[in-house]
Design an enzyme around this catalytic site. Structure first.
Site, short mmCIF file in Angstrom:
data_model
loop_
_atom_site.label_atom_id
_atom_site.label_comp_id
_atom_site.label_asym_id
_atom_site.label_seq_id
_atom_site.Cartn_x
_atom_site.Cartn_y
_atom_site.Cartn_z
N GLY A 43 0.89 -1.32 -0.02
CA GLY A 43 -0.15 0.10 -0.03
C GLY A 43 0.93 1.31 -0.24
O GLY A 43 2.02 1.19 0.07
N ILE A 45 1.36 3.39 2.40
CA ILE A 45 2.21 3.67 3.49
C ILE A 45 3.19 2.38 3.57
O ILE A 45 4.63 2.47 3.62
CB ILE A 45 1.55 3.72 4.73
CG1 ILE A 45 0.84 4.80 4.85
CG2 ILE A 45 2.56 3.61 5.98
CD1 ILE A 45 -0.28 4.80 6.11
N GLY A 46 2.64 1.25 3.09
CA GLY A 46 3.57 0.00 3.12
C GLY A 46 4.65 -0.08 2.33
O GLY A 46 5.82 -0.52 2.70
N ARG A 119 -11.56 9.75 10.71
CA ARG A 119 -10.90 8.39 11.21
C ARG A 119 -12.06 7.61 11.56
O ARG A 119 -11.90 6.35 11.40
CB ARG A 119 -10.06 8.48 12.15
CG ARG A 119 -8.58 9.08 11.69
CD ARG A 119 -7.74 9.18 12.92
NE ARG A 119 -6.20 9.44 12.31
CZ ARG A 119 -5.64 10.69 11.87
NH1 ARG A 119 -6.53 11.68 12.12
NH2 ARG A 119 -4.53 11.00 11.44
N ASN A 126 -11.80 -0.96 8.40
CA ASN A 126 -10.34 -1.11 8.98
C ASN A 126 -10.29 -1.97 10.29
O ASN A 126 -9.66 -2.74 10.55
CB ASN A 126 -9.50 0.06 9.37
CG ASN A 126 -8.85 0.66 7.87
OD1 ASN A 126 -9.29 0.11 6.76
ND2 ASN A 126 -8.30 1.94 8.00
N ILE A 149 -0.41 1.08 12.88
CA ILE A 149 -0.43 2.15 12.31
C ILE A 149 -1.95 2.16 11.64
O ILE A 149 -2.46 3.54 11.60
CB ILE A 149 0.58 2.11 11.07
CG1 ILE A 149 1.92 2.37 11.43
CG2 ILE A 149 0.24 3.28 10.13
CD1 ILE A 149 2.82 2.21 10.48
N ASP A 182 2.36 12.41 14.71
CA ASP A 182 2.00 13.73 15.53
C ASP A 182 3.29 14.43 16.00
O ASP A 182 3.42 15.44 16.07
CB ASP A 182 0.94 13.31 16.68
CG ASP A 182 -0.25 12.36 16.00
OD1 ASP A 182 -0.65 12.91 14.90
OD2 ASP A 182 -0.67 11.49 16.76
N ARG A 185 5.44 15.91 13.05
CA ARG A 185 4.56 16.92 12.78
C ARG A 185 4.96 18.24 13.68
O ARG A 185 5.33 19.51 13.51
CB ARG A 185 3.10 16.85 12.56
CG ARG A 185 2.85 16.05 11.34
CD ARG A 185 1.32 15.69 11.44
NE ARG A 185 1.03 15.10 10.00
CZ ARG A 185 0.41 14.25 9.64
NH1 ARG A 185 -0.73 13.81 10.88
NH2 ARG A 185 -0.03 13.76 8.62
N HIS A 209 -4.68 9.76 18.75
CA HIS A 209 -4.15 9.77 17.60
C HIS A 209 -5.36 10.25 16.59
O HIS A 209 -5.34 9.87 15.36
CB HIS A 209 -3.58 8.47 17.08
CG HIS A 209 -2.93 8.75 15.59
ND1 HIS A 209 -1.84 9.82 15.37
CD2 HIS A 209 -2.73 8.00 14.50
CE1 HIS A 209 -1.47 9.56 13.90
NE2 HIS A 209 -2.06 8.58 13.65
N MET A 261 4.03 9.19 6.99
CA MET A 261 3.58 8.31 7.89
C MET A 261 4.61 7.08 7.80
O MET A 261 5.08 6.27 8.85
CB MET A 261 2.46 7.60 7.76
CG MET A 261 1.76 6.58 8.66
SD MET A 261 1.58 7.19 10.35
CE MET A 261 2.89 6.38 11.19
#
Length: 348
Positions: A43, A45-46, A119, A126, A149, A182, A185, A209, A261
């Protein structure tokens, strides 16, 4: 280019290590054998996370799992001349093989956020994915450190805890919600506003989160700055809380925060590996089972060790009045998200 990238990442990890007393990096010659599995490795992020973990000299075996696409990712990443041996696994029938013998399991699996999606909107999709993956973890690598994650982390970590409890494998010291983005950032935004070198900045971020549950403690920031007004702090807090939305909107519906991420996930996984390997004084913020508030899970500084969590640290020396107000304001939403995750796991 490859050597520049490797040097840049290793330099970043050394800077982080140098911030902890007596901390040292292991070389690939002295580091123990460590297997890391990434679930959702094909994915957004993956894939970059797989790249970053392949570059980590503490990783000897890298297992990449997803429902499709992982043989290609594994072949691509596997050509990089670093220590980790890479294998790709596809589909539920290969999940067990991907997990067996894992020391650290990182879970970025699931659907990403889209414009207008909270989310909580991600929850129904998810939550089922996380439950299924954690059921397999309980069976095939029950002693692994789990880095969650997949969003919403405020709910997926409680789901994982209930799945592990049902499987008789739950160890609260080995389940982490990855909130490092977080922190990343908060450091970046603070350094930019205070006009200080970002490499010198550390900002603890507590709570959860998502949205207002994210509470950066700028009063405890180092490098400290006396030049920021209260309105600056409020604006920095708001931007940190809305960082994910900022990226989603900037990508105009074509993605979410994947690269940053992946970086944050790699930083936290590196910290976990160092802890497992006995490096002292490794401290990161993470969403874990906690007793520092009345909530069963909470993000705060955590000292990592050979068994995962060595110590859940408190909220620090003191909070500003603004932070105290933020702490009380976040609790109802965080409590509801935790309870939602627990209920899902018990009902399904």
């Amino acid at each position: 280019m490859r050597s520049f990238v490797v040097r840049s990442i290793e330099s970043a990890l050394r800077r982080r290590g140098a911030a902890s007393s007596n901390c040292r990096l292991f070389s690939s010659d002295s580091a123990p054998e460590r297997k890391v599995a990434i679930l959702g490795a094909a994915g957004g992020i993956g894939q970059p996370l797989a790249l970053l973990m392949k570059l980590n000299p503490l990783v000897s075996n890298l297992a990449l799992y997803d429902i499709a696409g992982t043989p290609g990712v594994a072949a691509d990443v596997g050509h990089i001349n670093t220590r980790a041996q890479v294998a790709g696994y596809v589909g539920e029938e290969q999940l067990g093989k991907a997990l067996e013998g894992s020391d650290v399991v990182i879970i970025p699996a699931g659907v990403p956020r889209k414009p207008g999606m909270t989310r909580d909107d991600l929850f129904n999709i998810n939550a089922g994915i996380v439950k299924s993956l954690c059921t397999a973890i309980a069976k095939y690598c029950p002693s692994a450190v789990v880095n969650m994650i997949s969003n919403p982390v405020n709910s997926t970590v409680p789901i994982a805890s209930e799945v592990f409890k049902k499987g008789g494998t739950y160890d609260e010291k080995k389940l982490f919600g990855v909130t490092t983005l977080d922190v990343v950032r908060a450091k970046t935004f603070y350094a930019g506003k205070a006009k200080v070198p970002v490499a010198d900045v550390n900002v603890p971020v507590v709570g959860g989160h998502a949205g207002i549950t994210i509470l950066p403690l700028f009063s405890q920031a180092t490098h400290a700055s006396n030049d920021l007004a209260s309105e600056d702090i409020k604006a920095l807090t708001k931007r940190t809380q809305d960082g994910g939305t900022e990226v989603v909107e900037a990508k105009a519906g074509k993605g979410s925060a994947t690269l940053s991420m992946a970086y944050a996930g790699a930083i936290f996984a590196d910290a976990c590996l160092k802890g497992l390997n006995g490096v002292p004084d490794i401290v990161e913020c993470s969403f874990v089972q906690s007793s520092i508030t009345e909530l069963p899970f909470f993000s705060s500084k955590v000292r990592l060790g050979k068994n995962g969590v060595d110590q859940v640290l408190g909220l620090g020396p003191s909070l500003s009045d603004y932070e105290k107000e933020g702490l009380e304001n976040l609790k109802p939403e965080l409590k509801a998200s935790i309870e939602k995750g627990i209920k899902f796991a018990k009902d399904n």
